[in-house]
Design a protein around this motif. Structure first.
Motif, mmCIF file in Angstrom:
data_model
loop_
_atom_site.group_PDB
_atom_site.id
_atom_site.type_symbol
_atom_site.label_atom_id
_atom_site.label_comp_id
_atom_site.label_asym_id
_atom_site.label_seq_id
_atom_site.Cartn_x
_atom_site.Cartn_y
_atom_site.Cartn_z
ATOM 1 N N ARG A 1 8.221 19.666 -15.220
ATOM 2 C CA ARG A 1 7.370 20.423 -16.026
ATOM 3 C C ARG A 1 7.420 21.952 -16.083
ATOM 4 O O ARG A 1 7.304 22.552 -16.922
ATOM 5 C CB ARG A 1 5.685 20.215 -15.563
ATOM 6 C CG ARG A 1 5.432 18.857 -15.696
ATOM 7 C CD ARG A 1 3.988 18.618 -15.331
ATOM 8 N NE ARG A 1 3.058 19.248 -16.494
ATOM 9 C CZ ARG A 1 1.729 18.795 -16.457
ATOM 10 N NH1 ARG A 1 1.209 17.943 -15.712
ATOM 11 N NH2 ARG A 1 1.282 19.493 -17.347
ATOM 12 N N ASP B 1 6.886 8.434 -16.835
ATOM 13 C CA ASP B 1 6.507 7.359 -15.742
ATOM 14 C C ASP B 1 7.524 6.158 -15.693
ATOM 15 O O ASP B 1 7.935 5.429 -14.708
ATOM 16 C CB ASP B 1 5.115 6.764 -16.106
ATOM 17 C CG ASP B 1 4.024 7.272 -15.637
ATOM 18 O OD1 ASP B 1 4.131 7.982 -14.812
ATOM 19 O OD2 ASP B 1 2.800 6.892 -16.232
ATOM 20 N N ASN C 1 1.007 3.339 -7.471
ATOM 21 C CA ASN C 1 0.263 3.767 -8.520
ATOM 22 C C ASN C 1 0.424 3.086 -9.821
ATOM 23 O O ASN C 1 0.108 3.619 -10.892
ATOM 24 C CB ASN C 1 0.490 5.233 -8.762
ATOM 25 C CG ASN C 1 0.059 6.227 -7.793
ATOM 26 O OD1 ASN C 1 -1.027 6.378 -7.335
ATOM 27 N ND2 ASN C 1 1.015 7.156 -7.113
ATOM 28 N N THR D 1 6.265 10.214 -10.287
ATOM 29 C CA THR D 1 5.490 10.915 -11.456
ATOM 30 C C THR D 1 3.843 11.050 -11.723
ATOM 31 O O THR D 1 3.459 12.103 -11.984
ATOM 32 C CB THR D 1 6.059 10.318 -12.799
ATOM 33 O OG1 THR D 1 5.764 8.968 -12.982
ATOM 34 C CG2 THR D 1 7.637 10.655 -13.028
ATOM 35 N N TYR D 2 3.286 9.754 -10.924
ATOM 36 C CA TYR D 2 2.015 10.032 -11.382
ATOM 37 C C TYR D 2 1.233 11.092 -10.025
ATOM 38 O O TYR D 2 0.262 11.764 -10.371
ATOM 39 C CB TYR D 2 1.630 8.498 -10.945
ATOM 40 C CG TYR D 2 -0.137 8.180 -11.118
ATOM 41 C CD1 TYR D 2 -0.647 7.706 -12.156
ATOM 42 C CD2 TYR D 2 -1.168 8.765 -9.919
ATOM 43 C CE1 TYR D 2 -2.075 7.513 -12.296
ATOM 44 C CE2 TYR D 2 -2.248 8.328 -10.196
ATOM 45 C CZ TYR D 2 -2.793 8.087 -11.295
ATOM 46 O OH TYR D 2 -4.411 7.857 -11.572
ATOM 47 N N GLU E 1 1.485 15.663 -9.823
ATOM 48 C CA GLU E 1 0.961 16.170 -11.246
ATOM 49 C C GLU E 1 1.388 17.426 -11.482
ATOM 50 O O GLU E 1 1.589 18.026 -12.647
ATOM 51 C CB GLU E 1 -0.797 16.310 -11.006
ATOM 52 C CG GLU E 1 -1.263 16.650 -12.331
ATOM 53 C CD GLU E 1 -2.950 16.331 -12.213
ATOM 54 O OE1 GLU E 1 -3.547 16.764 -13.203
ATOM 55 O OE2 GLU E 1 -3.228 16.127 -11.307
ATOM 56 N N SER F 1 3.093 12.243 -16.459
ATOM 57 C CA SER F 1 2.619 10.751 -16.318
ATOM 58 C C SER F 1 1.826 10.429 -17.306
ATOM 59 O O SER F 1 0.707 11.017 -17.429
ATOM 60 C CB SER F 1 2.005 10.755 -14.932
ATOM 61 O OG SER F 1 1.576 9.475 -14.726
ATOM 62 N N ARG G 1 -1.206 8.680 -15.578
ATOM 63 C CA ARG G 1 -2.169 9.506 -15.072
ATOM 64 C C ARG G 1 -3.341 10.052 -16.058
ATOM 65 O O ARG G 1 -4.358 10.528 -16.060
ATOM 66 C CB ARG G 1 -1.567 10.772 -14.142
ATOM 67 C CG ARG G 1 -2.520 11.624 -13.433
ATOM 68 C CD ARG G 1 -1.695 12.600 -12.773
ATOM 69 N NE ARG G 1 -0.868 13.555 -13.882
ATOM 70 C CZ ARG G 1 0.390 13.841 -13.708
ATOM 71 N NH1 ARG G 1 1.190 13.248 -12.781
ATOM 72 N NH2 ARG G 1 1.165 14.443 -14.784
ATOM 73 N N SER G 2 -2.303 10.517 -17.203
ATOM 74 C CA SER G 2 -3.425 10.946 -18.370
ATOM 75 C C SER G 2 -4.340 10.230 -18.769
ATOM 76 O O SER G 2 -5.416 10.508 -19.087
ATOM 77 C CB SER G 2 -2.312 11.486 -19.537
ATOM 78 O OG SER G 2 -1.561 12.621 -18.991
ATOM 79 N N GLN H 1 -7.377 9.928 -16.584
ATOM 80 C CA GLN H 1 -8.014 11.225 -16.651
ATOM 81 C C GLN H 1 -8.759 11.325 -18.193
ATOM 82 O O GLN H 1 -9.264 12.475 -18.551
ATOM 83 C CB GLN H 1 -6.976 12.523 -16.484
ATOM 84 C CG GLN H 1 -6.448 12.727 -15.159
ATOM 85 C CD GLN H 1 -5.416 13.812 -15.025
ATOM 86 O OE1 GLN H 1 -4.880 14.044 -16.032
ATOM 87 N NE2 GLN H 1 -5.109 14.016 -13.768
ATOM 88 N N PHE I 1 0.085 13.771 -23.231
ATOM 89 C CA PHE I 1 0.914 14.001 -22.299
ATOM 90 C C PHE I 1 2.370 14.443 -22.801
ATOM 91 O O PHE I 1 2.782 14.026 -23.563
ATOM 92 C CB PHE I 1 1.063 12.992 -21.250
ATOM 93 C CG PHE I 1 1.590 11.621 -21.844
ATOM 94 C CD1 PHE I 1 2.900 11.438 -21.769
ATOM 95 C CD2 PHE I 1 0.623 10.515 -22.277
ATOM 96 C CE1 PHE I 1 3.342 10.148 -22.357
ATOM 97 C CE2 PHE I 1 1.170 9.476 -22.753
ATOM 98 C CZ PHE I 1 2.422 9.311 -22.603
#
Length: 263
Positions: free
Chosen positions: A23, A109, A168, A228-229, A232, A237, A240-241, A244, A250
């Motif tokens: 990132r 992911d 995850n 990846t999860y 952050e 991910s 994860r997005s 959230q 993402f």
């Protein structure tokens, strides 16, 4: 900001350029911050273009070659740079023997896999989500390199980049059944089933086993232990997005591989 690039020991070779991007180091903002390389999820086109340019220049490549990924098993042979900003085609793996072309597999992911043949001088980049893994896109790419360039599996070197870890990644009974159909032994790939028939799935391990089944030596395969999860601040991910409350919003990182230009 400096780019944070991951490299694999198995692909450390003077004739090769390879990385797994992360990132940091780009210009994208918000949920796409900052080195998002994916155009398809709402980020500003100018930001993605600048991010791609930064990566290409950092690697000293003539071009980055993308595919329109569809979670299948089509392998695209790349003979030259793309026209303008066009994708090489619809598929989930790219192969080439042309120097200076950075083959890109985009992930958030899913499992990125890079292949290198130091004997025939050819490379491949693979996007393997659970659907592509069930279809053995990794094995299909090894076969495609053999057909196109005469690559022998025992000569190939591989790197499996960051992907979502099993802890995850719970999947439902239909995905569990699909993997049980493909793999005779699912221990290490699937956890014991929960009361609903689901399980935790390690797609990266499934891909590693498929590369071995395709003929690669175990010690020629490197695998990242970064999830990846969980990471952050470092990686995008999709799951994860979603958890959230930002489903579909993402960015994406990538595995990139290229033959270095002589001299």
């Amino acid at each position: 900001m400096t780019l944070d690039l991951i490299r694999a020991a198995t692909l450390d070779h003077p004739d090769l350029v390879h990385v797994f991007t992360t990132r940091p180091g780009g210009v994208s903002e918000g949920v796409y911050a900052s080195l998002n390389l994916t155009r398809s999820r709402g980020d500003e086109a100018a930001h993605v273009a600048e991010n791609r340019k930064r990566v290409r220049q950092a690697l000293g490549l003539d071009a980055l070659v993308f595919a329109t990924q569809v979670h299948g098993r089509t392998v695209l042979r790349v003979g030259g740079p793309p026209k303008g900003d066009q994708a090489a085609g619809e598929g989930d793996a790219l192969i080439t023997d042309q120097p200076g072309l950075g083959l890109v597999c985009q992930t958030a992911d899913c499992t990125p896999i890079l292949l290198f043949d130091p004997v025939r001088r050819a490379v491949g980049a693979i996007h393997s989500g659970w659907r592509g893994t069930v279809q053995d896109i990794a094995g299909a790419t090894v076969e495609a390199m053999k057909d196109a360039y005469g690559s022998q599996p025992e000569d190939l070197r591989a790197a499996i980049g960051p992907s979502i870890s099993a802890v995850n990644y719970r999947v439902g009974p239909e995905v569990v059944a699909a993997f049980e159909e493909v793999f005779e032994v699912t221990g290490g790939i699937l956890s014991p089933k929960d009361p609903e028939g689901g399980a935790h799935l390690d797609v990266g391990e499934a891909c590693r086993r498929q590369l071995i089944m395709a003929g690669l030596a175990e010690d020629a395969i490197w695998r990242s232990d970064v999830c990846t999860y969980a990471a952050e601040a470092r990686l995008f991910s999709a799951r994860r997005s979603h958890h959230q409350g930002q489903s579909g919003l993402f960015g994406g990182q990538a595995g990139i591989i290229a033959l270095a230009r002589p001299g």
